[in-house]
Design a protein around this motif. Structure first.
Motif, PDB file in Angstrom:
ATOM      1  N   TYR A  36       0.824  -1.211   0.000  1.00 46.01           N
ATOM      2  CA  TYR A  36       0.000   0.000   0.000  1.00 46.01           C
ATOM      3  C   TYR A  36       0.857   1.261   0.000  1.00 46.01           C
ATOM      4  N   SER A  37       2.095   1.164   0.489  1.00 41.53           N
ATOM      5  CA  SER A  37       2.963   2.333   0.607  1.00 41.53           C
ATOM      6  C   SER A  37       3.996   2.446  -0.516  1.00 41.53           C
ATOM      7  N   GLU A  43       9.558   3.835 -10.312  1.00 39.03           N
ATOM      8  CA  GLU A  43       9.965   4.916  -9.401  1.00 39.03           C
ATOM      9  C   GLU A  43      11.008   4.401  -8.398  1.00 39.03           C
ATOM     10  N   PRO A  44      11.810   5.316  -7.819  1.00 37.68           N
ATOM     11  CA  PRO A  44      12.780   4.922  -6.783  1.00 37.68           C
ATOM     12  C   PRO A  44      12.072   4.433  -5.513  1.00 37.68           C
ATOM     13  N   VAL A  45      12.705   3.494  -4.846  1.00 39.21           N
ATOM     14  CA  VAL A  45      12.147   2.942  -3.612  1.00 39.21           C
ATOM     15  C   VAL A  45      13.284   2.591  -2.656  1.00 39.21           C
ATOM     16  N   VAL A  46      13.010   2.736  -1.367  1.00 34.91           N
ATOM     17  CA  VAL A  46      13.940   2.316  -0.314  1.00 34.91           C
ATOM     18  C   VAL A  46      13.190   1.325   0.559  1.00 34.91           C
ATOM     19  N   LEU A  60      14.279 -13.053   0.931  1.00 30.99           N
ATOM     20  CA  LEU A  60      14.451 -11.666   1.326  1.00 30.99           C
ATOM     21  C   LEU A  60      13.069 -11.046   1.494  1.00 30.99           C
ATOM     22  N   TYR A  61      12.854 -10.410   2.641  1.00 29.36           N
ATOM     23  CA  TYR A  61      11.582  -9.759   2.945  1.00 29.36           C
ATOM     24  C   TYR A  61      11.806  -8.257   2.969  1.00 29.36           C
ATOM     25  N   GLY A  62      10.848  -7.490   2.434  1.00 31.96           N
ATOM     26  CA  GLY A  62      11.008  -6.050   2.366  1.00 31.96           C
ATOM     27  C   GLY A  62       9.894  -5.290   3.050  1.00 31.96           C
ATOM     28  N   PHE A  63      10.256  -4.134   3.646  1.00 32.12           N
ATOM     29  CA  PHE A  63       9.313  -3.309   4.400  1.00 32.12           C
ATOM     30  C   PHE A  63       9.631  -1.838   4.167  1.00 32.12           C
ATOM     31  N   VAL A  64       8.606  -1.023   4.018  1.00 28.41           N
ATOM     32  CA  VAL A  64       8.813   0.409   3.814  1.00 28.41           C
ATOM     33  C   VAL A  64       9.309   1.062   5.096  1.00 28.41           C
ATOM     34  N   ARG A  65       8.745   0.658   6.245  1.00 32.31           N
ATOM     35  CA  ARG A  65       9.136   1.254   7.530  1.00 32.31           C
ATOM     36  C   ARG A  65      10.005   0.280   8.317  1.00 32.31           C
TER      37      ARG A  65
END
Length: 191
Positions: A36-37, A43-46, A60-65
């Protein structure tokens, strides 16, 4: 260990996403709260990441926060919770909502998440009671009465709520913490 990725979002197919970092594509799994985030594809993402090595392959697991990643890691420490269940939990509740649910002792709220039964919900409440980070990233510190904690622990171990209360009540708990009460109650069962 890979702790963070910064690149361009190339694909988003829940629960998987692909991030291009300097020409290398990293495939990650992520909870819906992360999807959702995310920015649009291209687009760029971190992303804050957690790397797990399983028998068949690394994952590998990814999270925005960062707080979501930290919550994920704490969930993995709960007996019987693996990556799939932890992703389901964080797909149903963001890290802040999950911490509020645990603080409130809301096992019914946890059990509403697909894949989480009553026993798993009780185990989550017991094992995470003071270990989840809040929105600021600090561990939540919620004082819980040792007797109530011991009853919850016995319930998580399979005792009915009434039986758990009866066993805890039979223990001389004057100078015991919750772990000591549980040990004494279990010792009485074996004796």
């Amino acid at each position: 260990m890979i702790a963070r990725l910064e690149g361009v979002l190339r694909e988003r197919r829940p629960p998987r996403l692909l991030v291009d970092v300097g020409g290398v594509g990293y495939e990650l799994e992520a909870p819906m709260t992360t999807f959702y985030s995310l920015p649009p594809v291209g687009e760029p993402v971190v992303l804050h990441t957690h790397q797990a090595v399983r028998d068949d392959a690394p994952c590998l697991y990814g999270f925005v926060r960062e707080v979501e990643r930290d919550t994920f890691r704490r969930l993995l420490r709960v007996s019987g919770v693996g990556g799939k269940v932890a992703l389901a939990l964080l797909s149903g509740l963001d890290a802040d909502a999950l911490a509020r649910c645990v603080r409130a002792g809301d096992s019914a709220g946890l059990a509403r998440i697909p894949g989480i039964g009553k026993k798993t919900a009780a185990r989550l409440l017991f094992e995470l009671k003071d270990r989840l980070p809040d929105a600021g990233g600090a561990a939540v510190d919620v004082p819980v009465e040792p007797l109530a904690e011991a009853v919850a622990a016995l319930a998580a171990l399979g005792f009915s709520p009434n039986e758990a209360q009866r066993r805890v009540a039979s223990v001389d708990s004057a100078d015991l913490d919750s772990e000591g009460i549980v040990r004494a109650a279990l010792k009485a069962v074996v004796s």
